[in-house]
Write an enzyme that holds these catalytic residues in place. Structure first.
Site, PDB file in Angstrom:
ATOM      1  CG  LEU A   1     -20.211  51.490  71.343  1.00 51.98           C
ATOM      2  CD1 LEU A   1     -21.278  50.740  72.128  1.00 51.98           C
ATOM      3  CD2 LEU A   1     -20.773  52.811  70.852  1.00 51.98           C
ATOM      4  CG  HIS A   2     -14.483  55.880  73.832  1.00 49.49           C
ATOM      5  ND1 HIS A   2     -14.374  55.871  72.478  1.00 49.49           N
ATOM      6  CD2 HIS A   2     -14.013  57.081  74.242  1.00 49.49           C
ATOM      7  CE1 HIS A   2     -13.832  57.008  72.070  1.00 49.49           C
ATOM      8  NE2 HIS A   2     -13.611  57.759  73.116  1.00 49.49           N
ATOM      9  NE  ARG A   3     -16.571  60.408  71.083  1.00 53.00           N
ATOM     10  CZ  ARG A   3     -15.395  60.973  71.266  1.00 53.00           C
ATOM     11  NH1 ARG A   3     -15.173  61.691  72.337  1.00 53.00           N
ATOM     12  NH2 ARG A   3     -14.441  60.843  70.386  1.00 53.00           N
TER      13      ARG A   3
ATOM     14  CG  ASP B   1     -18.379  56.061  70.662  1.00 55.75           C
ATOM     15  OD1 ASP B   1     -17.208  55.640  70.644  1.00 55.75           O
ATOM     16  OD2 ASP B   1     -19.151  55.899  71.628  1.00 55.75           O
TER      17      ASP B   1
END
Ligand code: UD1
Length: 370
Positions: free
Chosen positions: A211-213, A284
Site C-alpha cells: 500500500l502506498h497511494r 494499490d
C-alpha cells in the site's frame, strides 16, 4: 570513428529502476548512456539495493530531491535539472512511467528542445485526481517518441490526437521479470527470505499486501479501514511497508492486526518470490498488478480505477473500491476471503513477450542515426 549519441535516462522511483535495467543493457553497444537519479526514492531499500541487484551502474547525477508536496518536489527537480541538461546536453532523454521524476525530466528536456522518449506512454486511468494521471498526460504531450506497452495505450493516445511517434513496444517490466523468475532463482530466493524473515511462515498459504497511494494511506479513515478489515483475513498477510505508509501508520496510531506481519521494503527478487508463493496479492501499486498477472497470482487492487485495464479484462485482477475515498469493508473482505486459485499465468500475456528493450533500441537506432 562515428561518435555515439548520448542518452540521458531520467528517473528516481523504484519501479523505474526495474524498467531501466533491461533497456540500459541493450542500448550499451550503440549509445553512450548517462543516468540521472532525481533522488525521489532515497532509502537504500528503495533505491541503492535495486541498482546493485539489477546490475545498474551508479547514477552519473543525483539531484537529491525528495519529499515535499507534488508541486514543490517537481519544481525542485526542474530547477536542478536545467543546469545539468545545459552543461551536459544529451541527444535524447528517456523518461519512464508516471512519477514526478518523469514529468520533471520531460518538462526540463522539452524546454531545451531535447527529444524525449516516454517509456510506458498512453496509459490512462481517467482519474485526473491521481498525480500519476496528470504526470502521464503531460509527459505524453511533450514527448516525441511514445513507447506504448499495449494497443489500448495507443488507442488512448489517438483519442487525444497523438498519432506521431507512437509505437507498441510491449512492457519493459516483462523483460526484467523473466530474468528473475526461473525456478532455480525463486527457490534460492525463498531460502534466503525464510532466513531474513524468520517470524513469517512461508510454507503455509498466505496473502501479500502493499500500500502506498496517497488516496489510501494519507487519509486516516481510509488507512485504518483497510488495516482493520485485515483482522478477518482467512490467511496470514505479509506486508512490506513503503516509507510513506510506515510514517502514517505511526502518526495515525493504527493497530496492526495479528494476521498481518510488517516487514521492510523487499528487494526485487524477494518481492517476486513472495508474490509467486502467495495465494493472492492485495495492492494499490500499478507494477504489482502486472507482476501478479504474470506470475499467475490473483490480484485485488485497492483502487476504483486502474490504468492496467487488461488485467481486469482477462479476469485476474479485481478492483476493491467503488469510491476512491471509502472502503466497503464487507465487499473487500468478500474478495479477500473468496476462494480463487492461482493460475498458470495468462495464456496470452497482454504486456508483451519480454523483448521490449530490443524493440525500443531498434526504434532509437532508426530515429537517431549516428
Ligand atoms: C512515487 C510515485 C508513484 C509510484 C511510487 C513507487 C509520484 C507522484 N508517485 O510515490 O507513482 O508508484 O513512487 O513506489 O511520483 N520516502 C522515504 N524514502 C524513500 C522514498 C520516499 O522516506 O526512499 C518518503 C518521502 O519522503 C515521502 C513519502 O515517502 O514523504 C512519499 O514518497 P514520494 O517519492 O513522494 O512518493 P511515493 O509515494 O513513493
Amino acid at each position: 570513428m562515428i561518435k555515439k549519441q548520448k542518452i540521458l535516462h531520467i528517473l528516481g522511483a523504484r519501479p523505474q529502476f526495474i524498467k531501466l535495467a533491461p533497456l540500459h543493457k541493450v542500448l550499451h553497444n550503440n549509445f553512450k548512456q548517462f543516468i540521472l537519479h532525481t533522488g525521489q526514492h532515497y532509502d537504500p531499500k528503495m533505491s541503492g539495493q535495486f541498482f546493485d541487484e539489477l546490475n545498474l551502474p551508479k547514477p552519473d547525477f543525483n539531484l537529491e530531491v525528495s519529499g515535499g508536496g507534488h508541486a514543490h518536489q517537481t519544481g525542485r527537480m526542474l530547477m536542478a535539472l536545467e543546469p545539468i541538461l545545459k552543461q551536459h546536453p544529451p541527444h535524447i532523454v528517456i523518461v519512464y512511467g508516471d512519477t514526478n521524476s518523469t514529468l520533471a525530466g520531460a518538462l526540463a528536456a522539452s524546454k531545451l528542445n531535447i527529444p524525449i522518449i516516454h517509456v510506458e506512454a498512453g496509459l490512462r486511468s481517467y482519474d485526473w485526481k491521481m498525480p500519476e494521471e496528470q504526470n502521464r498526460v503531460l509527459t505524453d504531450r511533450v514527448s516525441q517518441i511514445l513507447m506504448c506497452p499495449t494497443e489500448q495505450a495507443v488507442t488512448n493516445l489517438q483519442k487525444e490526437g497523438i498519432r506521431e511517434g507512437v509505437y507498441i513496444s510491449g512492457d519493459l517490466m516483462m523483460d526484467t521479470i523473466r530474468q528473475y523468475t526461473d525456478s532455480n532463482k525463486l527457490e534460492q530466493s525463498l531460502k534466503k527470505l525464510k532466513k531474513e524473515i524468520p517470524n513469517f511462515n512461508f510454507t503455509d498459504d498466505f496473502f501479500f499486501l502493499t500500500l502506498h497511494r496517497p488516496s489510501n494511506v494519507d487519509n486516516p479513515e481510509m488507512l485504518s479501514g483497510i488495516i482493520n478489515s485485515l483482522k478477518d483475513s482467512s490467511k496470514p498477510i505479509l506486508f512490506p511497508v513503503h516509507p510513506r505508509t510506515k510514517k502514517n501508520l505511526i502518526q495515525f496510531s493504527i493497530n496492526i492486526p495479528k494476521t498481518v506481519t510488517l516487514v521492510e521494503p523487499l528487494s526485487y527478487q524477494a518481492l517476486l518470490t513472495a508474490v509467486k508463493k502467495s495465494k493472492k496479492v492485495i495492492t494499490d501499486s500499478g507494477g504489482l498488478q502486472k507482476e501478479a498477472c504474470f506470475l499467475g497470482v490473483p490480484c485485488i487492487t485497492l483502487r476504483d480505477t486502474t490504468e492496467w485495464v487488461e488485467t481486469v479484462n482477462i479476469g485476474v485482477n479485481q478492483l476493491a473500491l467503488k469510491d476512491a475515498n471509502k472502503i466497503d469493508q464487507r465487499y473487500f473482505l468478500q474478495l479477500l476471503n473468496d476462494n480463487v486459485s492461482c493460475f498458470d499465468g495468462p495464456s496470452i500475456n497482454p504486456y508483451g513477450n519480454g523483448t521490449s528493450a530490443k524493440f525500443i533500441c531498434d526504434v532509437l537506432l532508426k530515429e537517431f542515426k549516428t
